[in-house]
Scaffold this motif. Structure first.
Motif, short mmCIF file in Angstrom:
data_model
loop_
_atom_site.label_atom_id
_atom_site.label_comp_id
_atom_site.label_asym_id
_atom_site.label_seq_id
_atom_site.Cartn_x
_atom_site.Cartn_y
_atom_site.Cartn_z
N LEU A 65 0.81 -1.22 0.00
CA LEU A 65 0.00 0.00 0.00
C LEU A 65 0.84 1.27 0.00
O LEU A 65 0.36 2.33 -0.39
N ASN A 66 2.09 1.15 0.43
CA ASN A 66 2.95 2.34 0.42
C ASN A 66 3.49 2.68 -0.96
O ASN A 66 4.00 3.77 -1.20
N ILE A 67 3.40 1.73 -1.87
CA ILE A 67 3.73 1.98 -3.28
C ILE A 67 2.46 2.17 -4.10
O ILE A 67 2.37 3.06 -4.95
N HIS A 68 1.47 1.33 -3.82
CA HIS A 68 0.21 1.36 -4.56
C HIS A 68 -0.95 1.50 -3.57
O HIS A 68 -1.52 0.48 -3.14
N PRO A 69 -1.32 2.71 -3.20
CA PRO A 69 -2.44 2.89 -2.27
C PRO A 69 -3.78 2.41 -2.85
O PRO A 69 -4.73 2.16 -2.10
N GLU A 70 -3.84 2.29 -4.17
CA GLU A 70 -5.08 1.84 -4.81
C GLU A 70 -5.34 0.37 -4.45
O GLU A 70 -4.43 -0.46 -4.49
N LEU A 71 -6.58 0.07 -4.13
CA LEU A 71 -6.94 -1.30 -3.78
C LEU A 71 -7.44 -2.05 -5.01
O LEU A 71 -8.26 -1.50 -5.78
N PRO A 72 -6.98 -3.27 -5.22
CA PRO A 72 -7.35 -4.03 -6.42
C PRO A 72 -8.69 -4.74 -6.28
O PRO A 72 -8.82 -5.94 -6.51
N PHE A 73 -9.72 -3.97 -5.90
CA PHE A 73 -11.05 -4.52 -5.71
C PHE A 73 -12.08 -3.60 -6.36
O PHE A 73 -11.83 -2.42 -6.59
N LYS A 74 -13.25 -4.16 -6.63
CA LYS A 74 -14.34 -3.39 -7.21
C LYS A 74 -14.98 -2.49 -6.16
O LYS A 74 -14.83 -2.72 -4.95
N ALA A 75 -15.68 -1.49 -6.61
CA ALA A 75 -16.43 -0.63 -5.69
C ALA A 75 -17.54 -1.43 -5.02
O ALA A 75 -18.10 -2.38 -5.62
N ASN A 76 -17.83 -1.07 -3.78
CA ASN A 76 -18.95 -1.67 -3.03
C ASN A 76 -18.82 -3.20 -2.88
O ASN A 76 -19.82 -3.92 -2.93
N GLU A 77 -17.59 -3.66 -2.66
CA GLU A 77 -17.36 -5.12 -2.63
C GLU A 77 -17.43 -5.71 -1.23
O GLU A 77 -17.74 -6.90 -1.07
N PHE A 78 -17.15 -4.93 -0.18
CA PHE A 78 -17.06 -5.47 1.17
C PHE A 78 -18.01 -4.76 2.13
O PHE A 78 -18.35 -3.59 1.94
N ASP A 79 -18.39 -5.49 3.18
CA ASP A 79 -19.22 -4.91 4.23
C ASP A 79 -18.38 -4.19 5.28
O ASP A 79 -18.80 -3.17 5.82
N VAL A 80 -17.23 -4.76 5.59
CA VAL A 80 -16.39 -4.24 6.66
C VAL A 80 -14.92 -4.35 6.26
O VAL A 80 -14.53 -5.30 5.58
N CYS A 81 -14.15 -3.36 6.68
CA CYS A 81 -12.69 -3.43 6.56
C CYS A 81 -12.09 -3.36 7.95
O CYS A 81 -12.47 -2.49 8.75
N THR A 82 -11.17 -4.26 8.25
CA THR A 82 -10.46 -4.22 9.53
C THR A 82 -8.97 -3.98 9.28
O THR A 82 -8.40 -4.51 8.32
N ILE A 83 -8.37 -3.16 10.14
CA ILE A 83 -6.92 -2.93 10.13
C ILE A 83 -6.46 -3.10 11.57
O ILE A 83 -6.79 -2.29 12.43
N CYS A 84 -5.70 -4.15 11.81
CA CYS A 84 -5.32 -4.49 13.18
C CYS A 84 -3.85 -4.14 13.43
O CYS A 84 -2.95 -4.71 12.80
N VAL A 85 -3.62 -3.22 14.34
CA VAL A 85 -2.30 -2.76 14.81
C VAL A 85 -1.28 -2.59 13.69
O VAL A 85 -0.13 -3.01 13.81
N SER A 86 -1.71 -1.94 12.60
CA SER A 86 -0.82 -1.76 11.44
C SER A 86 -0.92 -0.40 10.79
O SER A 86 -0.09 -0.07 9.94
N PHE A 87 -1.90 0.40 11.16
CA PHE A 87 -2.15 1.64 10.45
C PHE A 87 -0.95 2.59 10.50
O PHE A 87 -0.73 3.39 9.59
N ASP A 88 -0.17 2.50 11.55
CA ASP A 88 0.96 3.42 11.77
C ASP A 88 2.06 3.31 10.72
O ASP A 88 2.95 4.16 10.67
N TYR A 89 1.98 2.31 9.85
CA TYR A 89 3.02 2.12 8.82
C TYR A 89 2.63 2.71 7.46
O TYR A 89 3.42 2.67 6.53
N LEU A 90 1.44 3.25 7.36
CA LEU A 90 0.98 3.79 6.07
C LEU A 90 1.55 5.18 5.82
O LEU A 90 1.40 6.08 6.65
N ILE A 91 2.17 5.37 4.66
CA ILE A 91 2.72 6.69 4.33
C ILE A 91 1.78 7.49 3.44
O ILE A 91 2.01 8.68 3.20
#
Length: 213
Positions: A103-129
Motif C-alpha cells: 500500500l505504500n507503493i500502490h495505495p489503490e486497492l485491487p477490488f471493485k467498488a462496493n465489494e465489502f461490508d467491513v474493513c479491519t486494520i489491526c495494529v498496522s495503520f501506523d506504517y501507512l505513508i
C-alpha cells in the motif's frame, strides 16, 4: 462512543517520513510468525470483532498477516486478506482469499467498488505513508452501509512507523486517525473506544461508517 474533543492534528511536511526508508518489501521479506500484541489484547480484539462483525459479512482484512484475530468459531461470508508476506498470508486459515500488495507503493486497492461490508486494520495503520489515499480507497470498496474498524496498541516497529505516529502519545493517536478519516471525506460517525484489558498491552479502537452521499 463519539470523540470527547473536536481535535484534529496539524501535519508537518515530513509527517509521513520514516527512520527506515528502504523498500518495505525488503523489511517484510522474512515472515514473522509472531503476534504483535499480547494475549489479553488479542482477546480484546476478538471480543470486539465478535460484537461488531455479523456472521453474514464480507470482510477485507487490510495489512493482514498469518492470523487475523477473528473469533475462530464464527464463519463469515467471505474474508479477503491483503498483506506484505505471501508465506504469512498462506498460513492464515481465516482467509478465504489473499494477495500480496504494498500500500505504500500502490495505495489503490485491487477490488471493485462496493465489494465489502467491513474493513479491519489491526495494529498496522501506523506504517501507512499515504493514509488518506488508502482511506479513500477503503471507502470506495466498502458498501454504502459499510464500516471500518482500526485497532492499535502501543507496540510498533519504530523504524517503519511514520513520524506523525511516533510524535504522539498513545492516547493522542486517536486524533491522528480522526484527522485522516475526516480528510479522506469518505467516513462519518467516527467513534473511539478503549478496549484495553486490565493488564498487559492496551487496545484502542477507532471505528467509522462510510459517509452517506
Amino acid at each position: 462512543m463519539p470523540f470527547e474533543k473536536n481535535i484534529t492534528v496539524k501535519l508537518s511536511d515530513n509527517a509521513h517520513c520514516r527512520i527506515d526508508e528502504t523498500p518495505d518489501d525488503k523489511f517484510y521479506k522474512i515472515p514473522r510468525f509472531v503476534t504483535h500484541i499480547d494475549a489479553g489484547a488479542i482477546a480484546a480484539v476478538k471480543a470486539l470483532y465478535r460484537q461488531q462483525l455479523p456472521v453474514k459479512t464480507s470482510i477485507l482484512d487490510l495489512m493482514s498477516s498469518w492470523t487475523s484475530h477473528y473469533p475462530e468459531d464464527v464463519s463469515y461470508q467471505r474474508v479477503v486478506g491483503l498483506g506484505m508476506n505471501a508465506r504469512e498470508l498462506a498460513r492464515n486459515k481465516q482467509l478465504d482469499e489473499w494477495l500480496v500488495h504494498d500500500l505504500n507503493i500502490h495505495p489503490e486497492l485491487p477490488f471493485k467498488a462496493n465489494e465489502f461490508d467491513v474493513c479491519t486494520i489491526c495494529v498496522s495503520f501506523d506504517y501507512l505513508i499515504h493514509p488518506v489515499n488508502v482511506l479513500k480507497e477503503i471507502a470506495r470498496v466498502l458498501k454504502k452501509d459499510g464500516s471500518l474498524i482500526i485497532t492499535y496498541s502501543n507496540r510498533v516497529f519504530d523504524t517503519k512507523a511514520t513520524a506523525a505516529w511516533l510524535s504522539l502519545s498513545e492516547h493522542d493517536r486517536k486524533y491522528l486517525l480522526r484527522t485522516y478519516l475526516l480528510e479522506s471525506g469518505g467516513f462519518d460517525n467516527i467513534e473511539f473506544m478503549d478496549c484495553s484489558p486490565v493488564t498487559g498491552d492496551p487496545l484502542y479502537v477507532v471505528m467509522a461508517s462510510v459517509a452517506k452521499d
